[in-house]
Design an enzyme around this catalytic site. Sequence first.
Site, PDB file in Angstrom:
ATOM      1  N   GLY A 102      64.710 -10.678  -5.675  1.00 50.05           N
ATOM      2  CA  GLY A 102      64.507 -12.073  -6.099  1.00 50.05           C
ATOM      3  C   GLY A 102      63.043 -12.305  -6.451  1.00 50.05           C
ATOM      4  N   LYS A 103      62.157 -11.799  -5.598  1.00 53.37           N
ATOM      5  CA  LYS A 103      60.721 -11.980  -5.833  1.00 53.37           C
ATOM      6  C   LYS A 103      60.258 -11.148  -7.032  1.00 53.37           C
ATOM      7  CE  LYS A 103      59.273 -14.681  -2.352  1.00 53.37           C
ATOM      8  NZ  LYS A 103      58.423 -15.871  -2.504  1.00 53.37           N
TER       9      LYS A 103
ATOM     10  N   ASN B 194      51.906  -9.489   5.186  1.00 49.15           N
ATOM     11  CA  ASN B 194      52.311 -10.166   6.436  1.00 49.15           C
ATOM     12  C   ASN B 194      51.265 -11.146   6.947  1.00 49.15           C
ATOM     13  OD1 ASN B 194      53.753  -7.503   6.247  1.00 49.15           O
ATOM     14  ND2 ASN B 194      54.862  -8.408   7.959  1.00 49.15           N
TER      15      ASN B 194
ATOM     16  N   TYR C  85      65.824 -10.672  -1.131  1.00 47.42           N
ATOM     17  CA  TYR C  85      64.449 -11.188  -1.093  1.00 47.42           C
ATOM     18  C   TYR C  85      63.567 -10.391  -2.048  1.00 47.42           C
ATOM     19  CZ  TYR C  85      59.981 -12.670   1.065  1.00 47.42           C
ATOM     20  OH  TYR C  85      58.722 -13.160   1.309  1.00 47.42           O
TER      21      TYR C  85
ATOM     22  N   ASN D 130      57.990 -13.434  17.415  1.00 51.64           N
ATOM     23  CA  ASN D 130      58.886 -12.872  18.439  1.00 51.64           C
ATOM     24  C   ASN D 130      58.104 -12.359  19.639  1.00 51.64           C
ATOM     25  OD1 ASN D 130      61.223 -13.320  17.036  1.00 51.64           O
ATOM     26  ND2 ASN D 130      61.824 -11.180  16.868  1.00 51.64           N
TER      27      ASN D 130
HETATM   28  P1  NAD Z   1      58.604 -20.465   5.690  1.00 49.95           P
HETATM   29  O1  NAD Z   1      60.019 -20.070   5.853  1.00 49.95           O
HETATM   30  O2  NAD Z   1      57.908 -21.063   6.863  1.00 49.95           O
HETATM   31  O3  NAD Z   1      58.406 -21.443   4.470  1.00 49.95           O
HETATM   32  C1  NAD Z   1      59.255 -21.503   3.368  1.00 49.95           C
HETATM   33  C2  NAD Z   1      59.505 -22.977   3.042  1.00 49.95           C
HETATM   34  O4  NAD Z   1      60.345 -23.056   1.887  1.00 49.95           O
HETATM   35  C3  NAD Z   1      60.245 -23.692   4.165  1.00 49.95           C
HETATM   36  O5  NAD Z   1      59.632 -24.929   4.420  1.00 49.95           O
HETATM   37  C4  NAD Z   1      61.640 -23.866   3.613  1.00 49.95           C
HETATM   38  O6  NAD Z   1      62.334 -24.968   4.171  1.00 49.95           O
HETATM   39  C5  NAD Z   1      61.376 -24.001   2.129  1.00 49.95           C
HETATM   40  N1  NAD Z   1      62.527 -23.670   1.298  1.00 49.95           N
HETATM   41  C6  NAD Z   1      63.348 -22.591   1.415  1.00 49.95           C
HETATM   42  N2  NAD Z   1      64.292 -22.625   0.451  1.00 49.95           N
HETATM   43  C7  NAD Z   1      64.059 -23.740  -0.282  1.00 49.95           C
HETATM   44  C8  NAD Z   1      64.699 -24.329  -1.393  1.00 49.95           C
HETATM   45  N3  NAD Z   1      65.782 -23.786  -1.953  1.00 49.95           N
HETATM   46  N4  NAD Z   1      64.197 -25.488  -1.891  1.00 49.95           N
HETATM   47  C9  NAD Z   1      63.104 -26.083  -1.332  1.00 49.95           C
HETATM   48  N5  NAD Z   1      62.460 -25.558  -0.262  1.00 49.95           N
HETATM   49  C10 NAD Z   1      62.930 -24.402   0.250  1.00 49.95           C
HETATM   50  O7  NAD Z   1      57.840 -19.152   5.220  1.00 49.95           O
HETATM   51  P2  NAD Z   1      56.303 -18.889   4.893  1.00 49.95           P
HETATM   52  O8  NAD Z   1      55.883 -17.730   5.695  1.00 49.95           O
HETATM   53  O9  NAD Z   1      55.537 -20.146   4.972  1.00 49.95           O
HETATM   54  O10 NAD Z   1      56.403 -18.393   3.382  1.00 49.95           O
HETATM   55  C11 NAD Z   1      56.032 -19.212   2.286  1.00 49.95           C
HETATM   56  C12 NAD Z   1      56.081 -18.382   1.015  1.00 49.95           C
HETATM   57  O11 NAD Z   1      55.184 -17.283   1.104  1.00 49.95           O
HETATM   58  C13 NAD Z   1      57.465 -17.797   0.712  1.00 49.95           C
HETATM   59  O12 NAD Z   1      57.707 -17.865  -0.668  1.00 49.95           O
HETATM   60  C14 NAD Z   1      57.330 -16.355   1.145  1.00 49.95           C
HETATM   61  O13 NAD Z   1      58.187 -15.512   0.420  1.00 49.95           O
HETATM   62  C15 NAD Z   1      55.870 -16.077   0.821  1.00 49.95           C
HETATM   63  N6  NAD Z   1      55.363 -14.960   1.638  1.00 49.95           N
HETATM   64  C16 NAD Z   1      55.117 -15.135   2.973  1.00 49.95           C
HETATM   65  C17 NAD Z   1      54.670 -14.056   3.727  1.00 49.95           C
HETATM   66  C18 NAD Z   1      54.367 -14.179   5.193  1.00 49.95           C
HETATM   67  O14 NAD Z   1      54.020 -13.182   5.819  1.00 49.95           O
HETATM   68  N7  NAD Z   1      54.429 -15.323   5.817  1.00 49.95           N
HETATM   69  C19 NAD Z   1      54.489 -12.800   3.115  1.00 49.95           C
HETATM   70  C20 NAD Z   1      54.775 -12.669   1.765  1.00 49.95           C
HETATM   71  C21 NAD Z   1      55.196 -13.759   1.031  1.00 49.95           C
HETATM   72  N1  UDP Z   2      59.927  -6.014  14.430  1.00 51.08           N
HETATM   73  C1  UDP Z   2      60.028  -5.570  15.737  1.00 51.08           C
HETATM   74  N2  UDP Z   2      60.490  -6.460  16.676  1.00 51.08           N
HETATM   75  C2  UDP Z   2      60.827  -7.738  16.382  1.00 51.08           C
HETATM   76  C3  UDP Z   2      60.710  -8.180  15.038  1.00 51.08           C
HETATM   77  C4  UDP Z   2      60.256  -7.289  14.084  1.00 51.08           C
HETATM   78  O1  UDP Z   2      59.709  -4.423  16.054  1.00 51.08           O
HETATM   79  O2  UDP Z   2      61.227  -8.474  17.300  1.00 51.08           O
HETATM   80  C5  UDP Z   2      59.392  -5.075  13.421  1.00 51.08           C
HETATM   81  C6  UDP Z   2      60.240  -4.947  12.160  1.00 51.08           C
HETATM   82  O3  UDP Z   2      61.235  -3.962  12.347  1.00 51.08           O
HETATM   83  C7  UDP Z   2      59.196  -4.545  11.136  1.00 51.08           C
HETATM   84  C8  UDP Z   2      57.921  -5.244  11.618  1.00 51.08           C
HETATM   85  O4  UDP Z   2      58.172  -5.604  12.975  1.00 51.08           O
HETATM   86  O5  UDP Z   2      58.992  -3.171  11.164  1.00 51.08           O
HETATM   87  C9  UDP Z   2      57.584  -6.514  10.828  1.00 51.08           C
HETATM   88  O6  UDP Z   2      58.735  -7.331  10.807  1.00 51.08           O
HETATM   89  P1  UDP Z   2      58.738  -8.806  10.166  1.00 51.08           P
HETATM   90  O7  UDP Z   2      60.161  -9.250  10.178  1.00 51.08           O
HETATM   91  O8  UDP Z   2      57.742  -9.649  10.851  1.00 51.08           O
HETATM   92  O9  UDP Z   2      58.190  -8.609   8.682  1.00 51.08           O
HETATM   93  P2  UDP Z   2      58.559  -7.610   7.481  1.00 51.08           P
HETATM   94  O10 UDP Z   2      59.477  -6.512   7.978  1.00 51.08           O
HETATM   95  O11 UDP Z   2      59.198  -8.459   6.453  1.00 51.08           O
HETATM   96  O12 UDP Z   2      57.249  -7.051   7.100  1.00 51.08           O
END
Ligand code: NAD
Ligand code: UDP
Length: 311
Positions: A147-148, A173, A144, A189
């Site tokens: 990739g990003k 987040n 991840y 969760n």
């Molecule tokens: P999400 O998993 O709910 O949404 C991702 C969407 O992308 C889903 O609908 C999924 O089906 C679709 N998808 C995945 N792979 C695909 C593919 N190969 N082709 C077409 N569609 C595909 O997650 P989200 O939280 O809504 O995240 C959306 C974007 O924001 C992501 O790029 C994620 O990396 C970025 N982002 C989210 C957060 C967060 O905290 N939610 C933080 C940082 C970055």
């Molecule tokens: N985490 C936790 N319990 C859970 C899920 C996640 O304590 O059931 C913790 C995880 O270890 C991390 C933080 O919560 O330290 C945020 O996790 P999340 O997967 O939401 O996002 P990211 O780690 O990608 O910021």
Amino acid sequence: MKRILVTGGAGFIGSHLCERLLNEGNEVICMDNYFTGSKANILHLLGNPFFELVRHDVTEPYFAEVDEIYNLACPASPPHYQHNPIKTIKTSVMGAINMLGLAKRVNAKILQASTSEVYGDPEIHPQPESYWGNVNPIGPRSCYDEGKRCAESLFINYHKQNNVRIKIIRIFNTYGTRMNPYDGRVVSNFIVQALKGEDITIYGNGKQSRSFQYVDDLVEGMIRMMNAEDSFIGPVNIGNPGEFTMIELAEKILELTKSKSKLIFQELPQDDPLQRQPDITLAKKQLNGWVPKVQLEEGLKKTIEYFKKVV
Ligand code: NAD
Ligand code: UDP
């Protein structure tokens, strides 16, 4: 009226973005392969004649005449992005190449949903955009994170080499309604566990921190970034600086749900970042004074009400 493509539009963030763009009078094409998203998230938009749904995988080329592209397609929750790590890398890298190619061909503006994960387990706190990060390139999160990071590099190089109009935001987040209740992220969760009276699973000692942003604030920041002058390409942090430990988050959710669930401690996943907080000075300056408005308690209350209905 602009025609706007949202990849990953059926996901948590994508569905809110599609809704907002439609409400502002745009035509929206929502592209998704439904890996982590769902039709339920956009069901309420299907009756709108200016909303088009396309089942498509972003790793395959896609052609459409559009004015703007928001590239969100990518699983965001650690259990999901680690389920098929090679596919996660392909989605970020090939997805970026395909969407940048499309932007170049039709002269569209394109915004990349990058992430605070590019900072890895940060040694600088809070994280400004100038920090290059501390990512383990061979760890379980690297599919991840790297990739990003590669996608950011592709964006910057399509801009420099081909004059593509790009925008990079680094999202911290984010939580809110329409999160998949079982996608393994901490906010979903804990709320689901609290509502069901199950144990709250704290990973590690629970003293690691995150800064939580409500989805409406993010969508506002995304749209302001897309509409900012072309010379401002980012990367720019979009997040809420309010920082909490996982224990504090769990206690707040127990209080708001009036749940009697107990905290249990489980193993900390490898390379789990210890702390994370956005420095949002740049966003405030460049995005017309953008600041997150929804603080944790208010956002959690809305999210809890949503989960009460879907769980
Ligand atoms: P999400 O998993 O709910 O949404 C991702 C969407 O992308 C889903 O609908 C999924 O089906 C679709 N998808 C995945 N792979 C695909 C593919 N190969 N082709 C077409 N569609 C595909 O997650 P989200 O939280 O809504 O995240 C959306 C974007 O924001 C992501 O790029 C994620 O990396 C970025 N982002 C989210 C957060 C967060 O905290 N939610 C933080 C940082 C970055
Ligand atoms: N985490 C936790 N319990 C859970 C899920 C996640 O304590 O059931 C913790 C995880 O270890 C991390 C933080 O919560 O330290 C945020 O996790 P999340 O997967 O939401 O996002 P990211 O780690 O990608 O910021």
